[in-house]
Design a protein around this motif. Structure first.
Motif, PDB file in Angstrom:
ATOM      1  N   SER A 118      46.736  38.283  38.017  1.00  0.00           N
ATOM      2  CA  SER A 118      47.341  39.613  38.065  1.00  0.00           C
ATOM      3  C   SER A 118      46.894  40.347  39.316  1.00  0.00           C
ATOM      4  CB  SER A 118      46.931  40.420  36.829  1.00  0.00           C
ATOM      5  OG  SER A 118      45.522  40.598  36.798  1.00  0.00           O
ATOM      6  N   GLY A 119      47.667  41.343  39.701  1.00  0.00           N
ATOM      7  CA  GLY A 119      47.261  42.237  40.776  1.00  0.00           C
ATOM      8  C   GLY A 119      47.530  41.712  42.168  1.00  0.00           C
ATOM      9  N   THR A 120      47.391  42.611  43.131  1.00  0.00           N
ATOM     10  CA  THR A 120      47.620  42.274  44.540  1.00  0.00           C
ATOM     11  C   THR A 120      46.348  42.393  45.375  1.00  0.00           C
ATOM     12  OG1 THR A 120      48.274  44.563  45.015  1.00  0.00           O
ATOM     13  CG2 THR A 120      50.024  43.010  44.430  1.00  0.00           C
ATOM     14  N   LYS A 121      45.253  42.852  44.738  1.00  0.00           N
ATOM     15  CA  LYS A 121      43.949  42.871  45.386  1.00  0.00           C
ATOM     16  C   LYS A 121      42.999  42.020  44.557  1.00  0.00           C
ATOM     17  CE  LYS A 121      43.821  47.050  48.163  1.00  0.00           C
ATOM     18  NZ  LYS A 121      42.935  48.154  48.621  1.00  0.00           N
ATOM     19  N   PHE A 122      42.013  41.457  45.244  1.00  0.00           N
ATOM     20  CA  PHE A 122      41.201  40.425  44.613  1.00  0.00           C
ATOM     21  C   PHE A 122      39.712  40.679  44.821  1.00  0.00           C
ATOM     22  CE2 PHE A 122      45.245  38.794  46.167  1.00  0.00           C
ATOM     23  CZ  PHE A 122      45.810  38.364  44.980  1.00  0.00           C
ATOM     24  N   GLY A 123      38.919  39.916  44.090  1.00  0.00           N
ATOM     25  CA  GLY A 123      37.490  39.901  44.304  1.00  0.00           C
ATOM     26  C   GLY A 123      37.103  38.697  45.135  1.00  0.00           C
ATOM     27  N   ILE A 124      35.998  38.792  45.816  1.00  0.00           N
ATOM     28  CA  ILE A 124      35.448  37.645  46.525  1.00  0.00           C
ATOM     29  C   ILE A 124      33.942  37.678  46.365  1.00  0.00           C
ATOM     30  CG2 ILE A 124      35.378  38.853  48.764  1.00  0.00           C
ATOM     31  CD1 ILE A 124      36.039  36.067  50.035  1.00  0.00           C
ATOM     32  N   THR A 125      33.369  36.527  46.105  1.00  0.00           N
ATOM     33  CA  THR A 125      31.924  36.410  45.961  1.00  0.00           C
ATOM     34  C   THR A 125      31.461  35.156  46.662  1.00  0.00           C
ATOM     35  OG1 THR A 125      30.096  36.413  44.362  1.00  0.00           O
ATOM     36  CG2 THR A 125      32.058  35.162  43.756  1.00  0.00           C
TER      37      THR A 125
END
Length: 246
Positions: A118-125
């Motif tokens: 979902s969504g158009t922005k993401f997390g990164i780790t």
């Protein structure tokens, strides 16, 4: 944990990836997990699966795909064996800041096209090398990153023109940095400089030092620390829960 293997087309070729999702029906927020200098291996399959179980679709890319069919590193000897150490550092050096950013755009395109995400922005780790990559991507692909986490990342503040802290004014994401104690790659002075850069840029952030050595969060590292690992999971869950929505 449900997962699929796939490839992502990048500007430089085809990157093997594995996508981990929770049990049940999605979609879920997407997160890219960047491994440490040892690259993708069983430990990171396990870590990506654990993060997915918290409610995220987690993409784990083979960031060394440009090396072809490369032989895995043994983290017990990767830094003590001279030839392996040279190979490891040549792999690390082969990925420039521009390549990290270009690859990240391809990873985000892949996630955006998946029905599980979902969504158009993401997390990164990321961890170690990947911790630096997380901040590079947050500063160079700002409109696609909602939250960036770095654990025992090195090189976050350097004298180089591509130092991640120099792009602080571009970052739109919330940033979390968990450093290690007595870590020459991220010293107290580096933490102070990064703090100043993020504060001046009005970036929502938290920088903490863990009472553990570099590599504390990755179970097959010699400096792995179970208590620090649990703390890092709690910190990552907090920053992603606050900034990534289904």
């Amino acid at each position: 944990m449900p997962n699929i293997t796939d490839t992502v087309t990048t500007a430089d070729g085809s990157c093997p990836v594995r996508l981990f999702t929770p049990e049940g029906q999605g979609p879920w927020p997407g997160v890219v997990m960047i491994p440490d200098a040892g690259g993708v291996r069983q430990t990171f399959f396990d870590m990506a699966a654990k993060l997915a179980d918290f409610g995220y679709a987690v993409l784990l890319p083979d960031v060394y795909y440009r090396q072809g069919d490369w032989a895995p590193f043994d983290m017990k000897t990767a830094f003590s064996d001279d030839s392996e150490r040279k190979r490891l550092y040549s792999f690390i050096g082969s990925i420039t800041a521009e390549k990290w950013a270009s690859d990240a755009n391809a990873y985000f395109d892949y996630l955006a096209a998946r029905p599980e995400v979902s969504g158009t922005k993401f997390g990164i780790t990321g961890y170690c090398m990947g911790g630096r990559a997380s901040l590079i991507v947050a500063g160079r692909v700002p409109d696609r990153v909602a939250a960036a986490a770095s654990f025992h990342g090195g090189g976050l503040v350097t004298d180089s023109s591509d130092s991640p802290h120099l792009k602080a004014d571009q970052i739109q994401a919330t940033v979390y940095v968990g450093g290690a104690e007595n870590d020459a790659s991220f010293t107290d002075d580096h933490a102070e400089q990064l703090e100043k850069a993020l504060t001046a840029a009005n970036v929502k952030h938290k920088i903490e030092k863990y009472a553990a050595g570099h590599g504390y969060a990755v179970p097959d590292n010699g400096s792995y620390d179970p208590d620090a690992e649990e703390r890092h999971w709690a910190a990552m869950r907090e920053v992603f829960a606050a900034n990534l929505t289904a």
